[in-house]
Every structure is written in C-alpha cells, then in structure tokens.
Scaffold this motif. Structure first.
Motif, PDB file in Angstrom:
ATOM      1  N   THR A  40       0.838  -1.213   0.000  1.00  0.00           N
ATOM      2  CA  THR A  40       0.000   0.000   0.000  1.00  0.00           C
ATOM      3  C   THR A  40       0.866   1.253   0.000  1.00  0.00           C
ATOM      4  OG1 THR A  40      -1.758  -1.181   1.185  1.00  0.00           O
ATOM      5  CG2 THR A  40      -1.809   1.232   1.233  1.00  0.00           C
ATOM      6  N   VAL A  41       1.960   1.232   0.752  1.00  0.00           N
ATOM      7  CA  VAL A  41       2.896   2.362   0.743  1.00  0.00           C
ATOM      8  C   VAL A  41       3.440   2.592  -0.665  1.00  0.00           C
ATOM      9  CG1 VAL A  41       5.167   3.125   1.554  1.00  0.00           C
ATOM     10  CG2 VAL A  41       3.531   2.150   3.169  1.00  0.00           C
ATOM     11  N   ALA A  48       0.935  -2.556  -7.135  1.00  0.00           N
ATOM     12  CA  ALA A  48       2.129  -1.765  -6.809  1.00  0.00           C
ATOM     13  C   ALA A  48       3.148  -1.803  -7.947  1.00  0.00           C
ATOM     14  CB  ALA A  48       2.759  -2.272  -5.511  1.00  0.00           C
ATOM     15  N   LEU A  49       3.371  -2.997  -8.520  1.00  0.00           N
ATOM     16  CA  LEU A  49       4.313  -3.111  -9.629  1.00  0.00           C
ATOM     17  C   LEU A  49       3.814  -2.347 -10.850  1.00  0.00           C
ATOM     18  CD1 LEU A  49       5.371  -6.860  -9.383  1.00  0.00           C
ATOM     19  CD2 LEU A  49       6.824  -4.870  -9.026  1.00  0.00           C
ATOM     20  N   GLY A  50       2.511  -2.436 -11.121  1.00  0.00           N
ATOM     21  CA  GLY A  50       1.972  -1.737 -12.271  1.00  0.00           C
ATOM     22  C   GLY A  50       2.067  -0.233 -12.141  1.00  0.00           C
ATOM     23  N   LEU A 107       9.365   2.542  -4.573  1.00  0.00           N
ATOM     24  CA  LEU A 107      10.326   1.455  -4.771  1.00  0.00           C
ATOM     25  C   LEU A 107      10.552   0.664  -3.485  1.00  0.00           C
ATOM     26  CD1 LEU A 107      12.266   0.025  -6.641  1.00  0.00           C
ATOM     27  CD2 LEU A 107      13.997   1.731  -6.086  1.00  0.00           C
ATOM     28  N   LEU A 108      10.692   1.365  -2.358  1.00  0.00           N
ATOM     29  CA  LEU A 108      10.927   0.672  -1.095  1.00  0.00           C
ATOM     30  C   LEU A 108       9.734  -0.199  -0.708  1.00  0.00           C
ATOM     31  CD1 LEU A 108      12.711   3.403   1.055  1.00  0.00           C
ATOM     32  CD2 LEU A 108      13.666   1.246   0.253  1.00  0.00           C
ATOM     33  N   GLY A 109       8.517   0.289  -0.964  1.00  0.00           N
ATOM     34  CA  GLY A 109       7.339  -0.507  -0.630  1.00  0.00           C
ATOM     35  C   GLY A 109       7.318  -1.831  -1.361  1.00  0.00           C
ATOM     36  N   ILE A 110       7.651  -1.798  -2.639  1.00  0.00           N
ATOM     37  CA  ILE A 110       7.687  -3.047  -3.415  1.00  0.00           C
ATOM     38  C   ILE A 110       8.799  -3.955  -2.914  1.00  0.00           C
ATOM     39  CG2 ILE A 110       8.165  -4.021  -5.682  1.00  0.00           C
ATOM     40  CD1 ILE A 110       6.793  -1.674  -6.921  1.00  0.00           C
ATOM     41  N   GLY A 111      10.014  -3.392  -2.741  1.00  0.00           N
ATOM     42  CA  GLY A 111      11.146  -4.223  -2.333  1.00  0.00           C
ATOM     43  C   GLY A 111      10.979  -4.834  -0.960  1.00  0.00           C
TER      44      GLY A 111
END
Length: 379
Positions: A74-75, A182-184, A119-123
């Motif tokens: 969500t972030v 999030a990736l999209g 980027l940090l949220g996904i990683g």
C-alpha cells in the motif's frame, strides 16, 4: 641425524627408538606438536536442524505477516500516486526555505520522496513476503544428466504448480492483487518526466520563437546591431534577436505569450539562434532564398532539423552548412535544402530587410517550426 633420519655415522635408528623423526611429535623446546596428517575423506557434516518460523506454527503470526506485506505494498501504491499528483500539481519554480537544508524545491523533494516510497514498498514487501510466508524448506537433489526425460518435465510442471500453491496466493489473494497493483503503478512515475519533458501538450512552442517583425539582428554574444554594409561575402555571423536578454515575463491566469516572452534566456536562444551569411546574389538557385534575404545576405535558423545540434560550420566554396553532430549538410544556395545526412527538412529561413539606419532587421517571424522535426508538424 639429518632430515632423512640418518645418524652422522650413516646408520638409521632402530625401530622403537625414542628419537623423533621429521615433524612427528616434539620440538626443541619440549612443546608437543600435532602430527601433520590429512584424512583421505572428510565426513559430510550434514545440515543443521531446521528451525520452524513463527509464522509456520502460529496462524496469528502468519496473519500479522500478511497484513505487514499488504501495508508495504500500500505504501508503494501511495508513493506512485503521490509522484504523479506532485508532478502534475506542484510548480517547478517554487522554492521554500527549510532549516539546515536551505532553499529547496517542493516539487523535486516530493518526487524524490514519493519515488523512494514506491520502490521501497515493493522491495520490502516482496522480501518480507518471501521471508515469512513463502515455503521455508531445504531440498537436496543429486546430479543427473542434463537431458530431461518426459517424466522430469512432468515433475517440473508439478513443482511449478506446487510453488504456485505454496506461495499462498490462492489463500491470500489480496497479496497478489495489491502486489501486482504496486508493480503496475511503479512503472508510471518514470513515464511522466519523459512525456512531460517533451513540452506542454496544449501548446505548440516549436512554432514560435522570440523573433518578431522589426527586431534588429544582434551579434552573439556582443549583442550589437549589424549593418548590411558590415557583412562581406563569405562572412558568417552568429545572430540573436534584439532584446532576447530581457527579463522573462510572468504569465497571468489564462495569458499566453506567442513569442517566448515568459521563457529564460537559454530557452529563448535554444530556438531563436540564427546564422547570417552573404553570397553573390547570382549564386542562389532558389528564388525564395534570394527574395527573403537582402542583397545576398540570408539568415537561417541554426538549430539542426535532425536532433537539434547547432549548425555552425560554413564552407565558403560550396556554400554548405554542416551540422557537426551527425554531418547533416544544407545547401544555402538551395534554401538550405538537405544534401547529405539524416536531417529530413531544410533549415527555416528568417526573412530580413534593413531599417532607416541601415541595420538588418527581421521582416517577419519564422513562418514554420524551428528545430528538430516532430510528430505534430503540419508539413
């Protein structure tokens, strides 16, 4: 006794003798030394006992880990949306003072923070998902021939299917849905500076420059006017419009400037720079090139129509202008027609004349877009 175990008299010690040989047991100081022996084969130490994770044995811990992964994704989603909103709404020229950091741009700060969160949220979400919820098993497979049998291929498909099931996407669909979202969305923020950097979509700024009717042609960088009798045959002048270094104007609500009055000096020069040359009027093969000049003096925009490099090389014998970047060549006698290179259209000509004092002035602005070719040109 030497290093081969032979006494000075040439005899070897008898079996059972206490005399040490080689690197066997003791040194001269009486300290014991280990025998330098290497076993033929090391035993396999095996793997340490497998320790179950908290989420593997406690359903509440697994649920808590799932909520943490969802929060991180969500972030990332909020960071991507914040990047787009900041890019579209914040003013590029606004500066604010922040203690310790000094004057900073809210736009650039917001873009950096939002992109970092995206980027940090996904990683972090992906790592936390793998560490807490995905299978935590250790498997050993013996080596086998590289060629796979049909049975092995079938086992691979079963393994992939098992991995899909063990990833718990079926049991926890929100992770897959929010992770994919999030990736999209993360792919969108880099596109906005690329598309936005092409210019304002509602305006067609390449159709207009700072040049206006009656503006004197000024030497660059001296910014002094040029008299027609000062331009000799073969001479080349780098020219800018009169007043181009004036302060930029601030557009009011709904106001639109037609001649770059609201742009900075460098932005104005990027489109308005002109090259002035003088030829024998009989050398022109184009009536338009001759008629738009003054007694053989012609002015052309010096921004290459291929990639925007400055065309500043003039060959007096052939009357060719050469772009140093990709060698596009323009023939001045043929209205700067492209005779070589990747450029696809001539350099735009500025129609010139002289004023009452004999200074060269623009008879009209550029009548076609300047600079590199682009998709929205009318011709």
């Amino acid at each position: 006794m030497n290093e081969n175990g032979v006494t000075p008299a040439g005899e070897r010690p008898a079996e059972g003798s206490s005399t040490a040989t080689g690197r066997d047991l003791t040194g001269s100081a009486g300290h014991s030394q280990a025998v330098d022996t290497v076993p033929e084969r090391f035993e396999n130490p095996g793997l340490p006992p497998h320790v179950m994770r908290h989420a593997d044995v406690d359903p509440k811990a697994a649920k808590r880990a799932e909520r943490q992964v969802l929060a991180l994704f969500t972030v990332s989603v909020l960071g991507s949306i914040g990047f787009i909103v900041a890019y579209l709404t914040l003013d590029m020229t606004t500066m604010v003072y922040v203690p310790v950091f000094g004057r900073i741009s809210p736009l650039h700060t917001a873009l950096g923070v939002c992109l970092a969160l995206s980027l940090l949220g996904i990683g972090l979400g992906a790592v936390h998902w793998a560490k807490t919820l995905m299978p935590d098993t250790e498997e050993i497979e013996e080596r086998h021939p590289t060629g796979s049998s049909p049975e092995t291929r079938a086992e691979l498909m079963d393994t992939l299917d098992e991995g899909r099931r063990s990833s718990q996407l079926a049991r926890r669909p929100m992770i897959g849905a929010l992770g994919a979202t999030a990736l999209g969305l993360f792919a969108l923020p880099p596109l906005f500076p690329i598309v936005g950097g092409l210019g304002h979509l509602p305006r067609r700024e390449m159709h207009h420059t700072f040049w206006q009717t009656g503006m004197r042609l000024m030497r660059d960088p001296q910014m002094t006017p040029i008299r027609a009798d000062e331009v000799h045959r073969g001479a080349v002048f780098h020219v800018l419009p009169e007043g181009i270094d004036s302060p930029a104007k601030q557009a009011k609500e709904g106001e639109h400037f037609e001649h770059d009055e609201d742009l900075s000096l460098l932005q104005r020069k990027a489109k308005a720079a002109v090259l002035l040359v003088r030829l024998d009027p009989e050398a022109f093969k184009s009536d338009k090139a001759r008629d738009w000049g003054y007694e053989g003096i012609v002015a052309y925009n010096k921004i290459c129509t291929h990639a925007g490099c400055p065309v500043g090389l003039y060959e007096q014998q052939t009357h060719h202008l050469l772009c140093p970047c990709h060698q596009s060549t323009f023939d001045v006698t043929q209205d700067c027609k492209v005779v070589f290179g990747p450029a696809k259209r001539p350099l735009p000509q500025l129609k010139i004349t002289v004023d009452d004092e004999g200074y060269l002035v623009a008879a009209q602005p550029f009548m076609e877009p300047v600079g590199p070719s682009f998709w929205s040109r009318k011709r």
